[in-house]
Design an enzyme around this catalytic site. Structure first.
Site, PDB file in Angstrom:
ATOM      1  N   HIS A 158       0.849  -1.190   0.000  1.00 47.31           N
ATOM      2  CA  HIS A 158       0.000   0.000   0.000  1.00 47.31           C
ATOM      3  C   HIS A 158       0.888   1.245   0.000  1.00 47.31           C
ATOM      4  CE1 HIS A 158      -3.858  -1.966   0.497  1.00 47.31           C
ATOM      5  NE2 HIS A 158      -3.342  -2.723   1.462  1.00 47.31           N
ATOM      6  N   CYS A 200      -0.605   1.817  -5.132  1.00 48.98           N
ATOM      7  CA  CYS A 200      -1.294   3.064  -5.480  1.00 48.98           C
ATOM      8  C   CYS A 200      -0.273   4.200  -5.607  1.00 48.98           C
ATOM      9  CB  CYS A 200      -2.340   3.401  -4.423  1.00 48.98           C
ATOM     10  SG  CYS A 200      -3.689   2.217  -4.318  1.00 48.98           S
TER      11      CYS A 200
END
Length: 350
Positions: A158, A200
């Site tokens: 992440h 991301c």
């Protein structure tokens, strides 16, 4: 008198700065002479918890591919923050699948994890890259690269704008990553690097790079999310991310003698299937990616000459300088030498 001393000090300072600049300019030239001699892979999953199953599947998918293409475990550093294969929620213990049809068990029978669980930290990752491991660190946990090493660095987890989370408790920034790579360059720890980042806003992690010979690809641009591919109903969570899914699909069709190029690999996930925009940075890379074989980073092909004939050493002509054999030696008939089997299976035969 004082002015003369000041002038002399200024001259010495200028000479020192000039010599330092000359040394720094000579490093790339020396590196350019060093050829590509070996391949290494650093594969990192930074996420814990069951709902991040896909990140473990991501990193094990790349691990499976580079190992199949010839990079040995001794030259692969695998960092996995959570052990999904042994998670009590896993309905199929000791397996990790990257497809709902269960075509490939990426955990396999011989996965060699070097950094597991809470060993996957920013400190250990940076120490690994820069070669600053504490005394007593096993060889299997060290990146023993040199100026001839091509290094694949794969990161998944992440992330956000300029950072990648580790264990949901700390993060490495893009600047820290760039400085670690610069240390690698100054210490002659790589020839070329391929950074592959699936998270991301992944492109933000390569924006700060300033060292030469780096090719980078990211699953999403700044401001974009990287999306998952599909759910396995038996597990109840997403099991692989989109970018890595299509990268693996490409790599599964690559063989050790393949002529496929890095340029082809950089285009494996167009926006119509990735949904996010894949980012590529090649201004620091000195070669045209379309002329670089994909096995320059994902494989390790060794030239080997095979022979099935035995070697009759007694048939070698005798030279004048050779010592004459004794009568007993001459009575022994000529024998062909054969290599022993790697594993003595005969001891188990009944």
């Amino acid at each position: 008198m004082a002015n003369r001393i000041i002038n002399m000090l200024l001259i010495l300072l200028l000479l020192l700065v000039s010599s330092i600049s000359t040394i720094r300019r000579s490093v790339p030239e020396n590196f350019a002479r060093a050829g590509h001699t070996n391949n290494w892979a650093v594969l990192v999953d930074t996420s814990r918890f069951w709902f991040n199953y896909r990140h473990v599947a991501n990193v094990l998918s790349i691990y499976r591919s580079v190992k199949r293409l010839g990079i040995p475990d001794s030259q692969i550093i695998l960092m996995v923050a959570d052990d999904m294969a042994c998670n009590p929620r896993n309905p199929r213990p000791a397996t990790v699948f990257n497809n709902a049809n269960q075509h490939i068990n990426v955990y396999g029978d011989d996965v060699e994890v070097d950094y597991r669980g809470y060993e996957v930290t920013v400190e250990n990752f940076v120490r690994l890259l820069t070669g600053r491991s504490p005394p007593g660190t096993p060889r299997s946990k060290q990146l023993l690269t040199d100026e001839g090493s091509n290094v694949l660095v794969y990161l998944t987890g992440h992330g956000g704008d300029g950072f990648l989370k580790f264990q949901d408790s700390e993060e490495v920034t893009s600047q820290e990553l760039a400085d670690a790579v610069e240390q690698m360059w100054q210490k002659r720890r790589y020839h070329e690097i391929f950074f592959m980042i699936d998270t991301c806003q992944a492109a933000s992690l390569y924006e700060k790079f300033y060292s030469p010979n780096i090719l980078s690809v990211a699953s999403s641009l700044v401001g974009e999310d990287s999306l998952s591919h599909h759910v396995d109903p038996a597990i109840g969570v997403y099991i692989i991310d989109r970018y890595t899914y299509y990268a693996l699909d490409f790599l599964e069709r690559v063989e050790p003698d393949s002529t496929k190029t890095m340029g082809e690999f950089l285009a494996v996930c167009p926006k119509r299937v990735c949904i996010s925009t894949v980012g590529v940075r090649k201004d620091l890379f000195s070669r045209d990616p379309h002329k670089v074989l994909i096995t320059d980073f994902f494989g390790s092909l060794r030239p080997v000459e095979l022979t099935v004939s035995g070697l009759n050493v007694t048939a070698i002509p005798r030279t004048q300088n050779r010592t004459r054999r004794s009568q007993k030696e001459r009575e022994v008939p000529d024998r062909k030498l054969q290599y022993a089997k790697q594993f003595p299976t005969f001891i188990f035969e009944s």
